[in-house]
Scaffold this active site. Structure first.
Site, mmCIF file in Angstrom:
data_model
loop_
_atom_site.group_PDB
_atom_site.id
_atom_site.type_symbol
_atom_site.label_atom_id
_atom_site.label_comp_id
_atom_site.label_asym_id
_atom_site.label_seq_id
_atom_site.Cartn_x
_atom_site.Cartn_y
_atom_site.Cartn_z
ATOM 1 N N ASP A 96 40.809 44.393 43.231
ATOM 2 C CA ASP A 96 41.200 43.277 42.368
ATOM 3 C C ASP A 96 40.562 42.020 42.935
ATOM 4 O O ASP A 96 40.385 41.908 44.153
ATOM 5 C CB ASP A 96 42.729 43.129 42.339
ATOM 6 C CG ASP A 96 43.215 42.257 41.193
ATOM 7 O OD1 ASP A 96 43.688 42.817 40.188
ATOM 8 O OD2 ASP A 96 43.105 41.025 41.291
ATOM 9 N N ASP A 143 41.901 46.818 33.410
ATOM 10 C CA ASP A 143 43.197 46.302 32.957
ATOM 11 C C ASP A 143 43.088 44.787 33.046
ATOM 12 O O ASP A 143 43.505 44.170 34.022
ATOM 13 C CB ASP A 143 44.303 46.851 33.855
ATOM 14 C CG ASP A 143 45.693 46.504 33.347
ATOM 15 O OD1 ASP A 143 45.809 45.989 32.222
ATOM 16 O OD2 ASP A 143 46.668 46.746 34.083
ATOM 17 N N GLY A 172 48.999 47.861 41.483
ATOM 18 C CA GLY A 172 48.734 49.295 41.563
ATOM 19 C C GLY A 172 49.479 50.186 40.604
ATOM 20 O O GLY A 172 49.416 51.406 40.728
ATOM 21 N N GLY A 173 50.153 49.633 39.599
ATOM 22 C CA GLY A 173 50.931 50.461 38.680
ATOM 23 C C GLY A 173 50.115 51.532 37.982
ATOM 24 O O GLY A 173 50.490 52.710 37.960
ATOM 25 N N LYS A 174 48.987 51.145 37.407
ATOM 26 C CA LYS A 174 48.167 52.126 36.698
ATOM 27 C C LYS A 174 47.373 52.991 37.676
ATOM 28 O O LYS A 174 47.078 54.154 37.382
ATOM 29 C CB LYS A 174 47.252 51.416 35.702
ATOM 30 C CG LYS A 174 48.026 50.760 34.551
ATOM 31 C CD LYS A 174 47.108 50.133 33.527
ATOM 32 C CE LYS A 174 47.911 49.518 32.392
ATOM 33 N NZ LYS A 174 48.760 48.393 32.834
ATOM 34 N N CYS A 227 40.734 46.143 38.087
ATOM 35 C CA CYS A 227 41.735 45.054 38.095
ATOM 36 C C CYS A 227 43.088 45.671 38.433
ATOM 37 O O CYS A 227 44.032 45.628 37.644
ATOM 38 C CB CYS A 227 41.791 44.350 36.745
ATOM 39 S SG CYS A 227 40.197 43.757 36.130
ATOM 40 N N ALA A 228 43.180 46.242 39.626
ATOM 41 C CA ALA A 228 44.313 47.102 39.973
ATOM 42 C C ALA A 228 45.613 46.339 40.153
ATOM 43 O O ALA A 228 46.698 46.907 39.993
ATOM 44 C CB ALA A 228 43.994 47.892 41.239
ATOM 45 N N CYS A 233 47.531 43.530 28.036
ATOM 46 C CA CYS A 233 48.921 43.458 27.583
ATOM 47 C C CYS A 233 49.046 42.252 26.646
ATOM 48 O O CYS A 233 49.910 41.400 26.814
ATOM 49 C CB CYS A 233 49.898 43.372 28.756
ATOM 50 S SG CYS A 233 49.576 42.044 29.929
#
Length: 436
Positions: free
Chosen positions: A267, A313, A247-249, A243-244, A366
């Site tokens: 994603d 994520d 692309g932060g992680k 679940c990119a 989150c």
């Protein structure tokens, strides 16, 4: 715009938000387009007034005498916020309300009395914590007696955190490069820098800084940095970021792996995935293969049973990001929570098929809510007995993040970071090993 005109504009925007339940960003954009005379300073000031008012909507309305959910007015919420959150004296608020051109109408006797008393005596927990009343059982499950303190911390302003890209620079050099912005090292992440908002809630525009444009730093909350570190990606591994999103992680994992091994980033929503390409280039990442969905289907069949690490994520309610999106908590509904829970179950079951024997599945949200966190892990273990929960506190100690070890979630199956506990956005993380 005069200060009084800014207050009037904020009251009007709050009335629109309370009436139509539209996203704040959309309403502010429309207001800016319709009021071209308002400069950037005016737009920022009005936006910050509205953001701050929504942070403390329930307690501000209660303090101003509007105690039935749904009865709140923009005027009461704004004036209550100015007294409660910004510490303005009643006389200073009254001075802005002259009724003259572009100024709000004068304060009534009842409004002045409420501002002078500034009392929350007898207010229930959802008012003291500024969260929707229907979430009270969920907050009790997650935090028990600490729920007011936890939720109140979610109503505070958030800093801007940056992750230093170890592929290009070390933190000391990044501190020097951004020294004119007065950054501070983040207290928990060894890769983070923090920029604090000023008294009006403004922070520097980092995206125009040379260090950002060259990929030396990325905007990423310290909590997101920490869960990326706890995911445990190692150089040479085969990793799937299922679940990119933007692309932060993915970028954080690539830096941890020092560009060695392979990350497959995908994603289900092609639009969310679109920004990742430019970000990878700017960051100097070379070990990521982006798998773009085709007609909503992710092309991943060749990866089944082969991944050392699968990162989920997961889509969630975003209850951990209320500091940054205070309108979201008031627009959230029980059916949206139920929808996200169903999506999380589906993506976890899908992810399990990509983990090799001995490999790991890391689940992140989150969210603060146990329905999206520990309960999801409990349900997954029932459906997939070939997986076992890892000891994340021990992993945190091993990685030099021992301060996180005490922050177990309500279920005891993962770690929960919150603004109150760690001064980060809210994040849940659990790690599972495939044993069979």
């Amino acid at each position: 715009m005069t200060p009084a005109a800014r207050v009037s504009a904020a009251i009007g925007l709050l009335e629109e938000i309370l009436t139509f339940k539209r996203p704040l960003a959309s309403i502010l954009k429309d207001w800016g387009n319709a009021n071209r005379y308002a400069g950037s300073g005016d737009r920022n000031a009005v936006g910050n007034l509205v953001h701050d008012a929504l942070r403390v909507k329930a307690s501000s309305a209660w303090m101003m005498g509007q105690r039935e959910p749904g009865s709140e007015t923009g005027r009461a919420v704004l004036f209550g916020m100015m007294r409660r959150l910004r510490g303005m004296e009643p006389a200073a608020i009254a001075a802005l309300c002259t009724g003259e051109r572009f100024a709000p109408a004068p304060l009534s006797e009842a409004e002045m009395a409420a501002l002078e008393a500034a009392s929350l005596d007898g207010a229930p927990a959802p008012v003291l914590g500024d969260y929707p009343e229907w979430l009270e059982p969920n907050m009790i499950t997650a935090f028990g007696e600490a729920r007011v303190a936890e939720a109140a911390a979610m109503a505070a302003r958030a800093p801007v955190d940056l992750r230093v890209n170890a592929l290009k620079i070390i933190r000391l050099k990044a501190l020097e490069a951004l020294g004119h912005l007065l950054p501070e090292p983040t207290p928990l992440s060894p890769l983070g820098l923090r920029l604090l908002p000023n008294a009006e809630g403004r922070v520097p525009h980092v995206q125009s800084e040379p260090a950002f444009l060259k990929g030396a730093v990325e905007i990423q909350d310290e909590g997101s940095q920490l869960v990326s570190l706890l995911a445990g990606a190692e150089a040479g591994q085969q990793v799937l970021d299922l679940c990119a999103g933007g692309g932060g992680k993915t970028l954080a994992l690539a830096a941890e792996m020092n560009n060695k091994g392979q990350i497959f980033a995908t994603d289900s929503d092609q639009r969310r995935l679109a920004p990742i390409h430019d970000r990878l280039t700017r960051a100097g990442v070379r070990n990521v293969q982006v798998r773009t969905p085709r007609n909503g289907v992710m092309p991943l069949d060749d990866l089944a049973g082969k991944m050392d690490l699968v990162l989920v994520d997961a889509p969630c309610t975003g209850a951990g990001t209320w500091r940054r999106h205070p309108d979201a908590k008031w627009r959230m509904r029980p059916n949206s929570l139920a929808l996200r829970v169903g999506e999380q179950q589906a993506v976890l079951d899908h992810a399990a098929g990509f983990v090799r024997p001995g490999g790991r599945l890391v689940y992140i949200t989150c969210s603060l809510l146990d329905e999206e966190n520990g309960q999801q892990i409990q349900g997954f273990l029932t459906r997939h007995p070939g997986f076992a929960v890892e000891d994340l506190p021990a992993e945190a100690q091993r990685r030099g993040l021992g301060a996180l070890a005490e922050h177990r979630d309500a279920s005891g199956l993962g770690l929960l970071l919150t603004p109150h506990r760690t001064n980060t956005d809210g994040f849940f993380i659990a790690a599972l090993s495939r044993t069979a």
